[in-house]
Design a protein around this motif. Sequence first.
Motif, short mmCIF file in Angstrom:
data_model
loop_
_atom_site.label_atom_id
_atom_site.label_comp_id
_atom_site.label_asym_id
_atom_site.label_seq_id
_atom_site.Cartn_x
_atom_site.Cartn_y
_atom_site.Cartn_z
N TYR A 101 0.82 -1.21 0.00
CA TYR A 101 0.00 0.00 0.00
C TYR A 101 0.86 1.26 0.00
O TYR A 101 1.02 1.93 1.02
CB TYR A 101 -0.95 -0.03 1.21
CG TYR A 101 -2.07 0.97 1.12
CD1 TYR A 101 -2.90 0.99 0.02
CD2 TYR A 101 -2.29 1.89 2.14
CE1 TYR A 101 -3.94 1.90 -0.06
CE2 TYR A 101 -3.33 2.81 2.07
CZ TYR A 101 -4.15 2.81 0.96
OH TYR A 101 -5.18 3.72 0.88
N ASN A 139 2.08 4.42 -3.19
CA ASN A 139 1.40 5.30 -4.15
C ASN A 139 0.47 4.51 -5.07
O ASN A 139 -0.67 4.89 -5.31
CB ASN A 139 2.43 6.03 -5.01
CG ASN A 139 3.34 6.91 -4.19
OD1 ASN A 139 2.87 7.71 -3.37
ND2 ASN A 139 4.64 6.78 -4.39
N LEU A 140 0.99 3.40 -5.58
CA LEU A 140 0.22 2.58 -6.52
C LEU A 140 -0.98 1.95 -5.82
O LEU A 140 -2.09 1.91 -6.37
CB LEU A 140 1.15 1.49 -7.05
CG LEU A 140 1.09 1.14 -8.52
CD1 LEU A 140 1.20 2.38 -9.38
CD2 LEU A 140 2.20 0.16 -8.86
N THR A 143 -0.60 -5.53 3.88
CA THR A 143 0.65 -4.79 4.05
C THR A 143 1.64 -5.59 4.89
O THR A 143 1.23 -6.37 5.76
CB THR A 143 0.39 -3.42 4.70
OG1 THR A 143 1.63 -2.71 4.80
CG2 THR A 143 -0.22 -3.55 6.10
N ARG A 144 2.94 -5.37 4.61
CA ARG A 144 3.97 -6.01 5.42
C ARG A 144 4.22 -5.23 6.70
O ARG A 144 4.87 -5.70 7.62
CB ARG A 144 5.27 -6.14 4.62
CG ARG A 144 5.15 -7.15 3.50
CD ARG A 144 6.17 -6.90 2.44
NE ARG A 144 5.92 -5.62 1.79
CZ ARG A 144 6.72 -5.07 0.91
NH1 ARG A 144 7.86 -5.65 0.60
NH2 ARG A 144 6.40 -3.92 0.34
N ARG A 145 3.72 -3.95 6.72
CA ARG A 145 3.88 -3.17 7.96
C ARG A 145 2.81 -3.58 8.96
O ARG A 145 1.88 -4.31 8.63
CB ARG A 145 3.74 -1.68 7.62
CG ARG A 145 4.97 -1.11 6.94
CD ARG A 145 4.66 0.24 6.33
NE ARG A 145 3.90 0.10 5.09
CZ ARG A 145 3.19 1.07 4.51
NH1 ARG A 145 3.13 2.26 5.07
NH2 ARG A 145 2.55 0.85 3.38
N CYS A 184 1.30 -4.31 -5.68
CA CYS A 184 1.69 -2.90 -5.70
C CYS A 184 3.02 -2.64 -5.01
O CYS A 184 3.30 -1.53 -4.56
CB CYS A 184 0.59 -2.04 -5.07
SG CYS A 184 -0.93 -2.11 -6.01
N SER A 200 9.39 -2.36 -7.81
CA SER A 200 9.99 -3.28 -8.78
C SER A 200 11.35 -3.80 -8.34
O SER A 200 11.75 -4.89 -8.70
CB SER A 200 10.14 -2.59 -10.14
OG SER A 200 8.89 -2.43 -10.73
N ASP A 252 8.78 -3.05 -13.66
CA ASP A 252 9.30 -2.19 -14.73
C ASP A 252 10.84 -2.16 -14.82
O ASP A 252 11.39 -1.24 -15.40
CB ASP A 252 8.74 -0.78 -14.61
CG ASP A 252 9.26 0.00 -13.41
OD1 ASP A 252 10.01 -0.58 -12.60
OD2 ASP A 252 8.94 1.19 -13.29
N TRP A 272 2.08 2.15 -17.85
CA TRP A 272 2.17 2.92 -19.11
C TRP A 272 3.50 2.68 -19.81
O TRP A 272 3.52 2.58 -21.03
CB TRP A 272 1.80 4.39 -18.92
CG TRP A 272 2.62 5.17 -17.95
CD1 TRP A 272 2.48 5.19 -16.59
CD2 TRP A 272 3.66 6.08 -18.28
NE1 TRP A 272 3.40 6.05 -16.06
CE2 TRP A 272 4.13 6.62 -17.06
CE3 TRP A 272 4.26 6.51 -19.47
CZ2 TRP A 272 5.16 7.55 -17.02
CZ3 TRP A 272 5.27 7.45 -19.43
CH2 TRP A 272 5.72 7.95 -18.21
N ASP A 273 4.61 2.56 -19.07
CA ASP A 273 5.86 2.16 -19.73
C ASP A 273 6.73 1.40 -18.73
O ASP A 273 7.38 2.03 -17.91
CB ASP A 273 6.60 3.36 -20.29
CG ASP A 273 7.56 2.95 -21.41
OD1 ASP A 273 7.59 1.75 -21.73
OD2 ASP A 273 8.25 3.81 -21.97
#
Length: 327
Positions: free
Chosen positions: A11, A13-14, A35-37, A70, A73, A95, A124-125
């Motif tokens: 959890y 930004n994404l 979450t891992r937290r 989320c 990367s 990414d 998107w990329d």
Amino acid sequence: AARLRIGIAGYGNLGRGVVAAVDRCADMELVGIFTRRDPAQVTPPRADVPVLPWDQLLEHREDIDVLVLCGGSKEDLPEHGPALAAHFTTVDSFDTHAKIPAYYGAVDDAARAGGHTAIISVGWDPGMFSLNRLLGEALLPDGETYTFWGKGLSQGHSDAVRRVAGVAGGVQYTVPSEEAIDAVRSGRRPELTTRQKHRRECYVVLEEGADAAAVERAIVTMPDYFADYDTTVSFISAEELARDHAAMPHGGFVIRSGSTGAGSSQVVEYRLELGSNPEFTASVLVAYARAAARLHAAGQVGAKTVFDVPPGLLSPKPADQLRAELL
Ligand code: NDP
């Protein structure tokens, strides 16, 4: 029809963007955020969306149709991707360019062993830009593809700026060159150097007593990150950084310039102008989550990329309606 049940793994930004994107899809609902937290330390988006500990993920296997990964990367997805594709239908936004083939292999093995479907490197990329590069090349084999990024905040380059001695905070924007874009749009197929395509703008908060000239020199001469570009450094206050540079805009262009017949010029352009990079990336992930569930229902297990997904599967509309709307 039953709504698609979405889980969120990680959890940041994404993850926050996925909550907002699912809220705009009438055919989906949120099961929970993992979450891992310590979940008590993570503020839930709303009272009806539980934040749950990571180690409860497997207990929710039966109530989640698609798990949206989320994590980052660099450190998270290389581990989460294969581990979770073994138990869930997943989508992710991996990414790290050079590692995508190896990541695909690891996720594919795990997904096939578990009988699941995993769409990797969505966004998107890689993602929508990859798809548009492929379309351009397939439709116009005699041609040249150009990708421009920005104007946008680059996380990697901002991190590099913040690591320079004497820097208390800062951000970096990648800015595409208008002249270069105009030259490409003209259909002349220019050869462009790295420096001609993009420049870099840095906004930096100095530590007390730091030498501004030395900081600027360290940034603009940094190999790999800045030395090959025209880079500007502007010094601002911590208040200005917080006030003017907290948004995460991004975007760019994929342009295919080609020739057909006796030399007719054909230029195709796909453009993104994003007020929030993570919110857009999350919106793409959520559309591909719909496709992942449908591929899985059709028995198509294993890892997939955007190249393997028929576009009709992204839409909430049924196939007969899409056919009626072809034109
Ligand atoms: P973040 O750094 O915001 O989040 C990554 C993970 O870090 C979260 O899943 C979360 O896991 C953990 N985390 C977040 N906030 C905190 C915090 N305050 N304290 C401790 N841990 C935290 O990354 P983004 O969401 O911005 O991006 C994720 C990835 O998406 C990027 O690495 C990038 O590679 C990819 N991406 C891909 C794009 C594309 O076009 N394909 C475009 C944009 C991004 P947990 O909840 O388990 O702690």
